[in-house]
Scaffold this motif. Structure first.
Motif, PDB file in Angstrom:
ATOM      1  N   GLU A 215       0.839  -1.198   0.000  1.00 22.18           N
ATOM      2  CA  GLU A 215       0.000   0.000   0.000  1.00 22.18           C
ATOM      3  C   GLU A 215       0.872   1.247   0.000  1.00 22.18           C
ATOM      4  O   GLU A 215       1.899   1.313   0.677  1.00 22.18           O
ATOM      5  CB  GLU A 215      -0.906   0.033   1.239  1.00 22.18           C
ATOM      6  N   THR A 216       0.449   2.256  -0.762  1.00 27.91           N
ATOM      7  CA  THR A 216       1.163   3.529  -0.774  1.00 27.91           C
ATOM      8  C   THR A 216       0.794   4.303   0.490  1.00 27.91           C
ATOM      9  O   THR A 216      -0.359   4.677   0.688  1.00 27.91           O
ATOM     10  CB  THR A 216       0.800   4.352  -2.024  1.00 27.91           C
ATOM     11  N   SER A 217       1.788   4.529   1.347  1.00 27.13           N
ATOM     12  CA  SER A 217       1.530   5.153   2.644  1.00 27.13           C
ATOM     13  C   SER A 217       1.970   6.610   2.714  1.00 27.13           C
ATOM     14  O   SER A 217       1.619   7.321   3.656  1.00 27.13           O
ATOM     15  CB  SER A 217       2.239   4.363   3.749  1.00 27.13           C
ATOM     16  N   PHE A 218       2.758   7.061   1.731  1.00 29.79           N
ATOM     17  CA  PHE A 218       3.306   8.420   1.783  1.00 29.79           C
ATOM     18  C   PHE A 218       3.602   8.878   0.367  1.00 29.79           C
ATOM     19  O   PHE A 218       4.189   8.127  -0.425  1.00 29.79           O
ATOM     20  CB  PHE A 218       4.602   8.403   2.610  1.00 29.79           C
ATOM     21  N   THR A 282      10.130  10.936   9.903  1.00 30.05           N
ATOM     22  CA  THR A 282       9.599  11.713  11.020  1.00 30.05           C
ATOM     23  C   THR A 282       8.086  11.528  11.149  1.00 30.05           C
ATOM     24  O   THR A 282       7.555  11.350  12.245  1.00 30.05           O
ATOM     25  CB  THR A 282       9.918  13.208  10.831  1.00 30.05           C
ATOM     26  N   SER A 283       7.390  11.545  10.023  1.00 28.14           N
ATOM     27  CA  SER A 283       5.928  11.450  10.066  1.00 28.14           C
ATOM     28  C   SER A 283       5.442  10.031  10.351  1.00 28.14           C
ATOM     29  O   SER A 283       4.365   9.839  10.911  1.00 28.14           O
ATOM     30  CB  SER A 283       5.330  11.933   8.735  1.00 28.14           C
ATOM     31  N   SER A 284       6.232   9.035   9.978  1.00 27.96           N
ATOM     32  CA  SER A 284       5.793   7.640  10.124  1.00 27.96           C
ATOM     33  C   SER A 284       6.340   6.959  11.367  1.00 27.96           C
ATOM     34  O   SER A 284       5.839   5.911  11.784  1.00 27.96           O
ATOM     35  CB  SER A 284       6.227   6.827   8.902  1.00 27.96           C
ATOM     36  N   GLY A 285       7.404   7.534  11.942  1.00 19.28           N
ATOM     37  CA  GLY A 285       8.048   6.894  13.079  1.00 19.28           C
ATOM     38  C   GLY A 285       9.001   5.780  12.682  1.00 19.28           C
ATOM     39  O   GLY A 285       9.541   5.086  13.551  1.00 19.28           O
ATOM     40  N   LYS A 286       9.243   5.602  11.384  1.00 14.67           N
ATOM     41  CA  LYS A 286      10.171   4.570  10.914  1.00 14.67           C
ATOM     42  C   LYS A 286      11.602   5.100  10.942  1.00 14.67           C
ATOM     43  O   LYS A 286      11.841   6.306  10.867  1.00 14.67           O
ATOM     44  CB  LYS A 286       9.831   4.150   9.478  1.00 14.67           C
ATOM     45  N   ASP A 287      12.552   4.190  11.016  1.00 16.79           N
ATOM     46  CA  ASP A 287      13.959   4.586  11.042  1.00 16.79           C
ATOM     47  C   ASP A 287      14.478   4.923   9.650  1.00 16.79           C
ATOM     48  O   ASP A 287      15.237   5.873   9.470  1.00 16.79           O
ATOM     49  CB  ASP A 287      14.812   3.473  11.645  1.00 16.79           C
TER      50      ASP A 287
END
Length: 359
Positions: A215-218, A282-287
């Motif tokens: 899925e496209t998340s960003f 930053t927006s997703s919380g992923k590294d």
């Protein structure tokens, strides 16, 4: 105007990517192991006909679309086209999974009224149910999108002028994300659980789409692309615009151009990509993202993929749908293979023909 929920198989549509430098079109058929190119076209646009995503010379765009139309089968009447992501407002909202279609539409209108700084009479609204909410399984994530109707109508009217009907108006970033389907097999095994960033470097705009679990998340756009490279060649070597563009395409440049022009441009592009990936993290919380797939006319600049791999420590390759699940007759494949990555957005639009369809 609110679309209804997915109902049936979509009709076959030509994917038409109207860029600032060129119009790309592709028509696909579904096969047992992927998709096959039925028809394709790439027609240059008059410089300045589209600027900052806005149509400045509709007549020039129509003339190019006429050439596109001639390259398509006579029976091709339906098209999928896209608007720039910068002209679209999106928000993921959470809704009760048991809501009826009518109740969902009512709630979406309320959410849209709060999100959009225009009268609802001036905008077109759409929504798509994504996944079950990760925190509350009684709710679903719903992507709400809104765009000024005049931006949509402008593209619909251009297609109408060449006897094509726009059945779908998508968002460029989401069309790019959808094209991941045809290139995912280029990546190592186990990619299903990885985060992949698709980066399409066009003439004036670089489009980003991050795909997670299919899925496209960003999505995001940066106003930076191959045009800046052309302008650097033009100013550094005292060429005209046409001379600089020709030299760039043919590689007919002075011996030191890699140090004088190419390296500074690649450094700028690297910074643009790095900045956008930081915004995503930053927006997703992923590294970080796990892989980068480059596409677009500027993506194949010498050493671009290896530079990103080295500087970002992220596995980066050039998207090649022919190494994925896109097929074509040998003569078509031979013609398109050097530049197939620039058709990624057009392919993503054409793939709307094989997704669920709203009535």
């Amino acid at each position: 105007m609110l679309s209804k929920l997915w109902q049936r198989q979509a009709p076959q549509m030509v994917g038409i990517d109207i860029g600032s430098h060129e119009i790309k079109a592709i028509l696909l058929s579904k096969t047992a192991d992927g998709y096959k190119i039925i028809s394709h076209a790439a027609v240059p646009l008059k410089k300045g006909a589209i600027n900052d995503h806005e149509i400045r010379d509709a007549d020039a765009v129509v003339e190019s679309l006429k050439l596109v139309k001639r390259a398509l089968p006579s029976g091709a009447k339906l098209a999928a086209v896209a608007v720039s992501g910068s002209s679209v407002m999106t928000k993921v909202i959470y809704m009760d999974s048991l809501l009826s279609e009518e109740d969902m539409e009512e709630q979406i209108e309320i959410e849209a009224d709060n999100l959009i700084p225009y009268s609802l009479d001036e905008v077109s609204i759409d929504f798509e149910t994504l996944n079950v909410n990760s925190i509350d399984p009684t709710k679903v994530d719903v992507l709400l999108s809104a765009c000024r109707t005049e931006n949509i109508d402008a593209r619909v009217e251009l297609l109408h002028d060449v006897n094509l009907e726009a059945k779908v108006v998508d968002v460029e970033g989401y069309a790019l994300g959808r094209s991941y389907e045809i290139v995912s097999s280029q990546l190592p095994e186990g990619v299903e659980n990885k985060i992949v960033a698709l980066v399409d470097i066009g003439a004036n705009v670089t489009t980003f789409a991050v795909v997670e679990n299919g899925e496209t998340s960003f999505v995001r756009e940066q106003t930076f692309g191959g045009e800046q490279f052309t302008q650097s060649i033009l100013s550094f070597y005292g060429m005209s615009y046409d001379q600089a563009e020709k030299a760039k395409l043919e590689g007919d440049l002075p011996r030191n151009y890699m140090f004088e022009v190419l390296s500074p441009f690649q450094t700028q592009l690297l910074q643009q990509i790095k900045r956008t990936l930081q915004i995503y993290c930053t927006s997703s919380g992923k590294d970080k993202v796990d892989h980068i797939l480059l596409s677009g006319g500027t993506s194949k600049l010498e050493g671009m993929a290896s530079l990103l791999t080295h500087e970002l420590d992220i596995h980066t390759i050039i998207a090649d749908p022919f190494q994925g699940c896109l097929h074509a007759d040998e003569n078509v494949k031979k013609l398109l293979k050097p530049n197939i990555s620039k058709y990624m957005v057009a392919c993503g639009l054409a793939l709307r023909s094989y997704s669920q369809w709203r009535t």
